[in-house]
Design a protein around this motif. Structure first.
Motif, PDB file in Angstrom:
ATOM      1  N   ARG A  59       1.040   1.729  10.388  1.00  7.35           N
ATOM      2  CA  ARG A  59      -0.027   2.974  10.227  1.00  7.35           C
ATOM      3  C   ARG A  59       0.349   3.927  11.190  1.00  7.35           C
ATOM      4  NH1 ARG A  59      -2.249   2.373   5.154  1.00  7.35           N
ATOM      5  NH2 ARG A  59      -3.352   0.526   4.951  1.00  7.35           N
TER       6      ARG A  59
ATOM      7  N   SER B 182       3.099  11.355   7.362  1.00 10.92           N
ATOM      8  CA  SER B 182       2.486  11.394   6.012  1.00 10.92           C
ATOM      9  C   SER B 182       2.524  12.628   5.175  1.00 10.92           C
ATOM     10  CB  SER B 182       1.021  11.442   6.367  1.00 10.92           C
ATOM     11  OG  SER B 182       0.658  12.447   7.294  1.00 10.92           O
TER      12      SER B 182
ATOM     13  N   HIS C 113       0.672  -1.124   0.189  1.00 12.65           N
ATOM     14  CA  HIS C 113      -0.006   0.139   0.115  1.00 12.65           C
ATOM     15  C   HIS C 113       1.007   1.106  -0.036  1.00 12.65           C
ATOM     16  CE1 HIS C 113       0.439  -0.366   4.449  1.00 12.65           C
ATOM     17  NE2 HIS C 113       0.609   1.035   4.257  1.00 12.65           N
ATOM     18  N   ARG C 114       0.313   2.274  -0.235  1.00 15.07           N
ATOM     19  CA  ARG C 114       1.019   3.624  -0.380  1.00 15.07           C
ATOM     20  C   ARG C 114       0.259   4.571   0.905  1.00 15.07           C
ATOM     21  NH1 ARG C 114       3.943   5.940  -4.073  1.00 15.07           N
ATOM     22  NH2 ARG C 114       3.265   4.504  -5.784  1.00 15.07           N
ATOM     23  N   ALA C 115       1.297   5.258   1.292  1.00 12.18           N
ATOM     24  CA  ALA C 115       0.708   6.248   2.492  1.00 12.18           C
ATOM     25  C   ALA C 115       1.368   7.543   2.234  1.00 12.18           C
ATOM     26  CB  ALA C 115       0.746   5.720   3.775  1.00 12.18           C
TER      27      ALA C 115
ATOM     28  N   GLU D 134       3.326   6.142   9.792  1.00  9.64           N
ATOM     29  CA  GLU D 134       2.930   6.622   8.568  1.00  9.64           C
ATOM     30  C   GLU D 134       2.126   7.699   8.955  1.00  9.64           C
ATOM     31  OE1 GLU D 134       2.465   2.697   5.768  1.00  9.64           O
ATOM     32  OE2 GLU D 134       0.575   3.704   6.619  1.00  9.64           O
ATOM     33  N   ARG D 135       1.178   7.803   9.732  1.00  8.62           N
ATOM     34  CA  ARG D 135       0.555   9.301  10.061  1.00  8.62           C
ATOM     35  C   ARG D 135       1.352  10.098  10.598  1.00  8.62           C
ATOM     36  NH1 ARG D 135      -3.633   5.276  12.049  1.00  8.62           N
ATOM     37  NH2 ARG D 135      -2.670   5.466  14.015  1.00  8.62           N
TER      38      ARG D 135
END
Length: 276
Positions: free
Chosen positions: A37, A44, A14-16, A40-41
């Motif tokens: 996740r 981002s 996946h991409r983020a 990543e936040r």
């Protein structure tokens, strides 16, 4: 994203993020790309990130047991980078994923802007440390015996007791414990790298030739073997920084994503502007 064929292996990724710089995140054993996740936040706005499920993890196909597990993983990651990135990338790896990230950097340093490793499991670097013998006694003793008799849940529990001590086994949902037990055979699959350095990542000159900025991260509550490994890596890498996450252990990218993400951002800003 969907499962796609990368280096001949059905792989989920996946991409983020919407940042200007491209990055690849490689998870630890028994986890999956979703483990990033929280981190990543935090990253981002600065990074455009790719994260994949390694063979046998998450939604990717199982590993077929042919050849070396790290080789398979590296070839998949390189195929993803070739397909989805255009310039130098920031590599971020956790635990066994850290060994994969470093191998990617060693194989093609011109394509890598920086390397962040949270507790890469290069145990052979600390072969003379007492903690190495303690780890080996558990993994070659009770852990190996549980696998031999087919008690995968007990093997997973023993592994978690050592490396997931910041996430107590009994507090994990049963579905997560069962998932770890199903994948526990992938732990000994990594031993040629973790204990025997089969690809010479720690050979004389191999670390010294890696000139890109490197960040070594660790949890303050992690096993002593982590610090022993990092002492060796820190002494040999030519452009390295080291950071400890207080109150955390080996699973800090999951349990302490804000602190891990903030430390990565500080490293990137210090070594090369995030907007560069």
């Amino acid at each position: 994203m969907v499962v796609v064929l990368l280096a001949g292996h059905p792989t989920y990724w996946h991409r983020a993020g919407q940042g200007a710089r491209e990055a690849l995140l490689v998870h630890c054993s028994l986890a999956h790309s979703g483990a990033w996740r929280g981190v990543e936040r935090v990253l981002s706005e600065q990074l455009k990130m790719l994260a994949l499920d390694l063979p046998g993890h998450g939604r990717s196909a199982d590993w077929d047991g042919v050849g070396d597990y790290q080789d398979t993983s590296v070839h998949i990651a390189e195929a993803l980078l070739n397909r989805e990135t255009t310039g130098p990338v920031d590599l971020i790896g956790h635990s066994y994923g850290g060994t994969i990230a470093m191998r990617l950097a060693q194989r093609n340093p011109a394509r890598v802007r920086s390397l962040t490793m949270f507790e890469p499991v290069f145990f052979s670097a600390a072969r003379n440390h007492p903690a190495y013998a303690e780890n080996t006694a558990l993994m070659d003793g009770p852990f190996a015996q549980a696998l031999q008799v087919g008690d995968r849940m007990e093997a997973a529990r023993l592994f978690n007791a050592l490396w997931g001590r910041d996430v107590a086994w009994q507090s994990l949902p049963l579905s997560q414990r069962e998932d770890m037990a199903r994948r526990i055979h992938l732990i000994p699959a990594g031993k040629p790298v973790t204990h025997h350095d089969i690809h010479g990542q720690l050979a004389p000159g191999a670390l010294e030739r890696l000139e890109i900025p490197v960040l070594l991260m660790e949890g303050a509550g992690s096993p002593a073997l982590v610090g022993a490994v990092h002492d060796v890596l820190e002494a040999r890498l030519s452009n390295v920084r080291r950071h400890v996450i207080e109150g955390a252990g080996h699973m800090a990218p999951i349990t302490h994503p804000a602190q891990v993400g903030d430390s990565i951002l500080a490293f990137l800003r210090e070594t090369a502007p995030v907007g560069a």
